[in-house]
Scaffold this active site. Structure first.
Site, short mmCIF file in Angstrom:
data_model
loop_
_atom_site.label_atom_id
_atom_site.label_comp_id
_atom_site.label_asym_id
_atom_site.label_seq_id
_atom_site.Cartn_x
_atom_site.Cartn_y
_atom_site.Cartn_z
N ILE A 19 18.29 43.76 -50.31
CA ILE A 19 19.20 44.02 -51.43
C ILE A 19 19.01 42.98 -52.52
CG2 ILE A 19 21.62 44.10 -52.14
CD1 ILE A 19 22.29 45.37 -49.45
N ARG A 39 15.70 29.99 -48.30
CA ARG A 39 15.88 28.94 -47.29
C ARG A 39 14.80 27.87 -47.41
NH1 ARG A 39 17.11 33.47 -44.18
NH2 ARG A 39 15.03 33.49 -43.26
N LEU A 69 22.38 29.19 -45.93
CA LEU A 69 23.75 29.48 -45.51
C LEU A 69 24.19 28.63 -44.33
CD1 LEU A 69 24.20 33.36 -45.68
CD2 LEU A 69 25.19 31.63 -47.16
N SER A 90 23.47 36.94 -46.09
CA SER A 90 24.39 36.98 -44.96
C SER A 90 23.58 37.15 -43.70
CB SER A 90 25.38 38.14 -45.11
OG SER A 90 26.29 38.17 -44.05
N TYR A 137 35.68 50.22 -39.61
CA TYR A 137 35.49 50.05 -38.16
C TYR A 137 36.81 49.70 -37.48
CZ TYR A 137 30.47 50.63 -38.36
OH TYR A 137 29.22 51.18 -38.51
N LYS A 164 31.30 40.67 -41.37
CA LYS A 164 31.47 41.17 -42.73
C LYS A 164 32.94 41.24 -43.12
CE LYS A 164 27.41 41.87 -44.54
NZ LYS A 164 27.01 41.09 -45.74
N VAL A 192 21.80 51.20 -45.94
CA VAL A 192 20.97 51.05 -47.14
C VAL A 192 19.52 51.45 -46.86
CG1 VAL A 192 20.18 49.46 -48.93
CG2 VAL A 192 22.46 49.19 -47.94
N SER A 204 19.02 49.32 -41.42
CA SER A 204 19.08 50.79 -41.44
C SER A 204 17.68 51.40 -41.49
CB SER A 204 19.87 51.25 -42.67
OG SER A 204 21.10 50.57 -42.78
N PHE A 224 26.30 59.22 -40.51
CA PHE A 224 26.72 58.09 -41.32
C PHE A 224 26.24 58.28 -42.75
CE2 PHE A 224 27.14 53.53 -42.32
CZ PHE A 224 28.28 53.22 -41.58
#
Length: 344
Positions: A19, A39, A69, A90, A137, A164, A192, A204, A224
């Site tokens: 993304i 990173r 992160l 993430s 969920y 999330k 996605v 996905s 989905f």
């Protein structure tokens, strides 16, 4: 010639991600300067190669900064000079993860480190990439899910969806408390899909990769909603600047939920002989659960078996004039890109 220093500077976190890379493309194509966090700066060549596949030919408005992160240090430098921040970085589903903490702690800490640095640097608005995992969920809803819905943390949620949910809640708590004055918008994508630019792509897409390569012999019974990554990036940029996006969540979905069996049919009809290995039958859920006891990758699918989730993207379309492309287009673009890059 336009003075590039007058163009707003945007930090995109996790610049090598699926993304994130499309957010960078969308921003550069719309006249922004971009600072991408990675990173390790050793990954800059890899990121540029992906962006080139995505149509970028000029990198004069792109720079890189090292930030992870897993560490608080580096984020002040990352946000320095930025007007906006887009935060897709993430933890992603990791078959080797042993505990929920491996998902939850980096997600929550990472969001707060980025937001605190943004607040200190005088950033105008942060757009957080959350997920449908923070929306639908731990609950069974008959009508389509909207931005008013939240996953129920009182229930036993899959680790990624829990991360999330908790990280997004932490973000809203921060901007409504000590971070007051910093604007926040959140994008919650469903599954996605879209053209792959390199080996770093969404979880996905692994299902489609497995279908085309023949490693998946039967299809999990999951229905989905899907969305194209290019539309997800477009929604991020719209949410970054539109006045009505301040303090809002936006579900990113192309439309009606689609089953894995339907995805397989689209691939066979659209790709012909190149989809010869795509399975034509669903696999019994009890069998997948047994296989998941021994296969960590299959184990990630188990919590989603039998799911049927419908999602409304009316809010993004109404407030931001966002129009996603059809799911069929996203599925076929995914398949063609995997074939073109030799990933199947």
């Amino acid at each position: 010639m336009e003075n590039s220093s007058l163009k707003p500077l945007v930090l995109v976190t996790g610049g090598s991600g699926f993304i994130a890379s499309y957010c960078i493309i969308e921003l550069l194509n719309n006249g922004y300067r971009v600072k991408a966090s990675v990173r390790s700066l050793e990954r800059t060549k890899e990121v540029k190669e992906m962006l080139t596949r995505g149509g970028i030919r000029n990198f004069k408005d792109l720079s890189f900064v090292e930030a992870d992160l897993g560490r608080e240090s580096g984020w002040d430098q990352a946000v320095a000079g930025c007007t906006y921040v887009i935060h897709p970085a993430s933890p992603t589903p990791n078959p080797a993860a042993k505990t929920e903490e491996e998902f939850v702690r980096p997600a929550v800490n990472g969001v707060l480190w980025v937001l605190r640095a943004a607040k200190k640097a005088g950033v105008k608005r942060v757009v957080l990439t959350s997920a449908f995992g923070a929306v639908g969920y731990g609950t069974n809803k008959q009508s389509p899910y909207t931005e008013e819905d939240w996953s129920d943390l009182r229930q036993s949620l899959p680790a990624y969806q829990k991360s999330k949910t908790m990280s997004e809640k932490a973000a809203w708590d921060y901007v409504n408390g000590e971070g007051k004055g910093l604007e926040l918008s959140v994008v919650n994508p469903v599954a996605v899909l879209g053209p792959v630019l390199g080996p770093d792509y969404s979880h996905s897409i692994r299902l489609i990769q497995g279908m085309l390569s023949g490693t998946i012999k039967g299809l999990p019974k999951i229905t989905f909603p899907q969305v194209d990554v290019r539309d997800v990036a477009d929604l991020h940029v719209k949410a970054m600047t539109h006045p009505d996006a301040k303090g809002q969540r936006f579900l990113a979905s192309a439309g009606e939920a689609i089953s894995n069996l339907d995805i397989a049919r689209i691939l066979r009809e659209g790709l012909g002989e190149k989809a010869a290995k795509v399975p034509q039958r669903e696999m019994p859920s009890w069998l997948i659960r047994i296989i998941g006891l021994f296969n960590p990758k299959v184990r990630l699918i188990v919590p989603h078996l039998g799911l049927y989730k419908e999602v409304s993207h009316d809010k993004a379309s109404r407030l931001l004039n966002w129009e996603p492309r059809p799911t069929r287009d996203a599925v076929l673009a995914t398949g063609r890109s995997l074939i073109d890059l030799g990933l199947v």
